[in-house]
Motif scaffolding. Sequence first.
Motif, PDB file in Angstrom:
ATOM      1  N   GLU A 148      31.278 -75.722 -68.573  1.00  0.00           N
ATOM      2  CA  GLU A 148      31.923 -76.594 -67.585  1.00  0.00           C
ATOM      3  C   GLU A 148      33.403 -76.257 -67.427  1.00  0.00           C
ATOM      4  OE1 GLU A 148      32.003 -81.308 -66.288  1.00  0.00           O
ATOM      5  OE2 GLU A 148      31.119 -80.694 -68.196  1.00  0.00           O
ATOM      6  N   ILE A 149      34.044 -75.896 -68.532  1.00  0.00           N
ATOM      7  CA  ILE A 149      35.453 -75.512 -68.463  1.00  0.00           C
ATOM      8  C   ILE A 149      35.614 -74.243 -67.643  1.00  0.00           C
ATOM      9  CG2 ILE A 149      37.408 -74.681 -69.828  1.00  0.00           C
ATOM     10  CD1 ILE A 149      36.500 -76.550 -72.051  1.00  0.00           C
ATOM     11  N   PHE A 150      34.751 -73.261 -67.898  1.00  0.00           N
ATOM     12  CA  PHE A 150      34.837 -72.008 -67.135  1.00  0.00           C
ATOM     13  C   PHE A 150      34.590 -72.253 -65.648  1.00  0.00           C
ATOM     14  CE2 PHE A 150      33.437 -69.713 -71.229  1.00  0.00           C
ATOM     15  CZ  PHE A 150      34.755 -69.540 -71.616  1.00  0.00           C
ATOM     16  N   GLU A 151      33.659 -73.131 -65.342  1.00  0.00           N
ATOM     17  CA  GLU A 151      33.380 -73.440 -63.941  1.00  0.00           C
ATOM     18  C   GLU A 151      34.585 -74.081 -63.267  1.00  0.00           C
ATOM     19  OE1 GLU A 151      29.901 -75.838 -64.161  1.00  0.00           O
ATOM     20  OE2 GLU A 151      28.516 -74.135 -64.234  1.00  0.00           O
ATOM     21  N   LYS A 152      35.278 -74.962 -63.959  1.00  0.00           N
ATOM     22  CA  LYS A 152      36.474 -75.594 -63.401  1.00  0.00           C
ATOM     23  C   LYS A 152      37.559 -74.553 -63.144  1.00  0.00           C
ATOM     24  CE  LYS A 152      35.035 -79.893 -63.634  1.00  0.00           C
ATOM     25  NZ  LYS A 152      34.741 -80.681 -62.411  1.00  0.00           N
ATOM     26  N   MET A 153      37.667 -73.597 -64.046  1.00  0.00           N
ATOM     27  CA  MET A 153      38.690 -72.561 -63.911  1.00  0.00           C
ATOM     28  C   MET A 153      38.365 -71.613 -62.770  1.00  0.00           C
ATOM     29  SD  MET A 153      39.481 -71.736 -67.912  1.00  0.00           S
ATOM     30  CE  MET A 153      40.906 -70.756 -67.542  1.00  0.00           C
ATOM     31  N   GLU A 154      37.080 -71.306 -62.594  1.00  0.00           N
ATOM     32  CA  GLU A 154      36.674 -70.411 -61.514  1.00  0.00           C
ATOM     33  C   GLU A 154      37.032 -70.988 -60.147  1.00  0.00           C
ATOM     34  OE1 GLU A 154      32.559 -69.688 -62.089  1.00  0.00           O
ATOM     35  OE2 GLU A 154      32.865 -68.189 -63.666  1.00  0.00           O
ATOM     36  N   SER A 155      37.004 -72.298 -60.038  1.00  0.00           N
ATOM     37  CA  SER A 155      37.327 -72.926 -58.762  1.00  0.00           C
ATOM     38  C   SER A 155      38.814 -72.853 -58.444  1.00  0.00           C
ATOM     39  CB  SER A 155      36.876 -74.392 -58.773  1.00  0.00           C
ATOM     40  OG  SER A 155      37.654 -75.145 -59.704  1.00  0.00           O
ATOM     41  N   GLN A 156      39.601 -72.431 -59.441  1.00  0.00           N
ATOM     42  CA  GLN A 156      41.051 -72.335 -59.240  1.00  0.00           C
ATOM     43  C   GLN A 156      41.523 -70.879 -59.304  1.00  0.00           C
ATOM     44  OE1 GLN A 156      42.765 -74.976 -58.324  1.00  0.00           O
ATOM     45  NE2 GLN A 156      40.845 -76.130 -58.417  1.00  0.00           N
ATOM     46  N   THR A 157      40.702 -69.973 -58.848  1.00  0.00           N
ATOM     47  CA  THR A 157      40.980 -68.540 -58.681  1.00  0.00           C
ATOM     48  C   THR A 157      41.053 -67.750 -59.985  1.00  0.00           C
ATOM     49  OG1 THR A 157      43.426 -68.619 -58.707  1.00  0.00           O
ATOM     50  CG2 THR A 157      42.310 -69.053 -56.594  1.00  0.00           C
TER      51      THR A 157
END
Length: 303
Positions: free
Chosen positions: A92-101
């Motif tokens: 979930e953390i990686f997914e949140k980061m992916e949404s921010q480039t």
Amino acid sequence: MKKNILIVFILAIIFSCKNNKKENGKLNIVTTTTMITDLVKNIGGDYVNVEGLMGSGVDPHLYKASEGDVSKLVNADIIFYNGLHLEGKLVEIFEKMESQTKTPIALAEEIDKNTLIGSDYFASNYDPHVWFNIAYFKQFASKVASVLSEKDPKNAANYNENEKQYLAKLDTLQSKIQGIIETLPKEKRILVTAHDAFNYFGKSYGFEVVGLQGLSTATEAGVQDVQKLAAFIIDKNVKAIFVESSVPKRTIEALQAAVNSKGHKVEIGGTLYSDALGNDGTVEGTYIGMFEYNVNTIVSALK
């Protein structure tokens, strides 16, 4: 509630933090498992700063990120992780980061899915313990060298040379362990461990692999699981079973007791390194040293 607080904290950092300047002009890299940390250090050498989130004996299946970990991840120039849902609680953390480039790099996603071992127990539908196939780990090395060269082109020649040298070491490792395994008769190549981390190893070297807890250590072994595996050990006349450094040994000790209670003696053949390497500064603290140590331990106990 705690999960929601952490997610809010993640988002706050992502939106408010700017990446730290590169320390000493070097790329700041964050890795998850100890195997990947060792790999990136070998390819990056003195030209990168590497910080691993997980240490020796840490189980990546159950690992939860702290607030400090999130800060490290957000401020990294590059993030390397295994993927295939190995680090399940970090997804979930990686997914949140992916949404921010910022795109964390899942090294196992580079592997041809048609060659992977299927699994109904992971969200990825594949067994994530791919580092026990050395050919896959070579792909990891090439991907790391490629990413580092792209992000830091002035040192690309150094990364490519380090990759070349490391791949040669992996070639030597393959030859060495093949020779060791060939001393073990094929009928004795039955590997019983705490959980199913060694399926790729078994596929590569002709071992029948059985894990008490299944593919994920998050899955508890029940009494029926222990009794069923005890019957298998007796039927196959297995001489030794193995604990794992990142898994509590009580389940394997319970299995040994169940076998012994039926009048069949089975030894605990030693401790294998599965989801994490050994301590820093030891031979087992490197991927190559860990692999050779495991093979020597397995073959010696099963002979």
